[in-house]
Enzyme design. Structure first.
Site, PDB file in Angstrom:
ATOM      1  CB  CYS A 101      62.905  25.663  41.189  1.00 50.59           C
ATOM      2  SG  CYS A 101      63.016  25.090  43.048  1.00 50.59           S
ATOM      3  CB  CYS A 201      69.112  30.267  44.949  1.00 43.46           C
ATOM      4  SG  CYS A 201      68.646  28.661  44.206  1.00 43.46           S
TER       5      CYS A 201
END
EC number: 2.8.1.13
Length: 370
Positions: A101, A201
């Site tokens: 990410c 997440c």
């Protein structure tokens, strides 16, 4: 400078944004909408990508007194992070989605958009320090470990290039977490006591294996197979798919009976093609030779790194191991001066010279210690 402050909705990014303002920068807060369906991502203290987090970020921006926007990068996030996560596990590797990410989203897609809009830098709440290096190393921007080693995040930032570091701000690198929380409370930020986010997440319930089996479906390389003893070749049990395992795993094997010596077994090898998961004693996990691929360097590409300060970190919260590192184009050969255990292909090997981050590579192979 005109600065974009990436605000996740947590205390760290809120204080980082406030400090950027205090430093005299013209700051605009942004929150990244990374889920196509925010309700499907983790909620409360377990996540960093929820509607609740977006609202917390907006409230923090209001208190700080900066403009605030939400940038929808959900398609890019799904393609570059979520799909990569699934593909890597399907191939029997163990990826780090937070590192991916940072590489693909926060310091690529976000930074590219920010620069195209006329901003000069992106500020985040990561715990790492940026310094101008000495002339002997070209005077480049160098990334170093944070003062708070317990919160240091330089490992997951080891994919950043010199150009990206030159347009980055890490305002928290010189502080401890306790200091940041006290400052947030003093500034009137309601996130001062908000718990840190943990785990992945986009896995809503924390069950990585179950999530992978559901999402991969027919794309999974197998739908079950044997768990085999490394020493004897005996079939000890069956499993529902290799995506539920990673090298070094001890818990959740469900093989029903202990080893003859009474010691626990660990996952030693995963074969997605045959569906075989091989288990054995911990000592069989020891490795001292690692080959890395797709290296990314924070500055100039090194040739040979050796000496008392050269270390390698192989997990986000792992120890530094003394090493000798040789680089030849796209290949990084790492000789560990003391063995590591449970090292899986797909993980990142981040190279340090003292506190300075030299760069990183994705582990392609790890060879057993002799």
């Amino acid at each position: 400078m005109r600065v974009v402050a990436a605000m996740s909705g947590g205390v760290d990014s809120a204080v980082a944004a406030a400090r950027a303002v205090e430093a005299g920068h013209d700051v605009t807060g942004i929150h990244l909408a990374l889920s196509r369906n925010p309700a499907s991502y983790r909620s409360g203290a377990r996540g960093c990508c929820t509607i609740e987090d977006a609202n917390d970020a907006r409230r923090a921006a209001d208190v700080i007194g900066i403009p605030f926007y939400v940038w929808d990068l959900s398609d890019r996030f799904h393609e570059d992070v979520v799909e990569d996560f699934m593909d890597e596990y399907a191939a029997g590797r163990t990826p780090n989605p937070c590192l991916r990410c940072n590489e693909k989203i926060k310091f690529a897609a976000v930074l590219d958009r920010a620069l195209s809009l006329g901003f000069d830098a992106v500020a985040t709440g990561h715990y790492a320090r940026l310094e101008t290096g000495p002339a002997s190393r070209g005077g480049l921007v160098e990334m170093h470990r944070a003062v708070d080693h317990g919160k240091d995040q330089s490992y997951v930032l080891g994919v950043l290039t010199q150009d990206q570091l030159a347009h980055s701000l890490f305002p928290l690198g010189g502080s401890t977490k306790a200091e940041v929380r006290r400052e947030a409370a003093a500034r009137g930020l309601l996130v001062a006591d908000k718990p840190d986010s943990h785990d992945i997440c986009f896995v809503a319930d924390g069950d990585n294996a179950g999530w992978l089996r559901e999402k991969l479906g027919d794309r999974a390389p197998n739908h079950g197979g044997d768990i085999v003893d490394d020493a004897t070749g005996e079939v000890l049990g069956q499993h529902e798919g290799t995506v539920g395992f990673t090298i070094g795993q001890r818990r959740g094997l469900r093989i029903g009976r202990p080893a003859p010596d009474g010691k626990p077994r660990f996952v030693l090898d995963i074969s997605p093609v045959t569906g075989t998961v091989t288990v054995g004693p911990r000592e069989r996990l020891a490795v001292d030779r690692i080959t890395g691929r797709a290296p990314r360097w924070c500055g100039a590409e090194p040739g040979l790194l050796e000496g008392p300060q050269v270390t390698v970190q192989l997990r986000a919260h792992g120890a530094e191991l003394p090493a000798r590192v040789a680089v030849d184009g796209g290949t990084v050969e790492i000789e560990l001066l003391e063995p590591a255990f449970g090292i899986a292909p797909g993980q990142a090997a981040v190279v340090y010279d003292g506190s300075r981050v030299v760069g990183s590579a994705t582990i392609a192979a790890a060879v057993a210690a002799r």
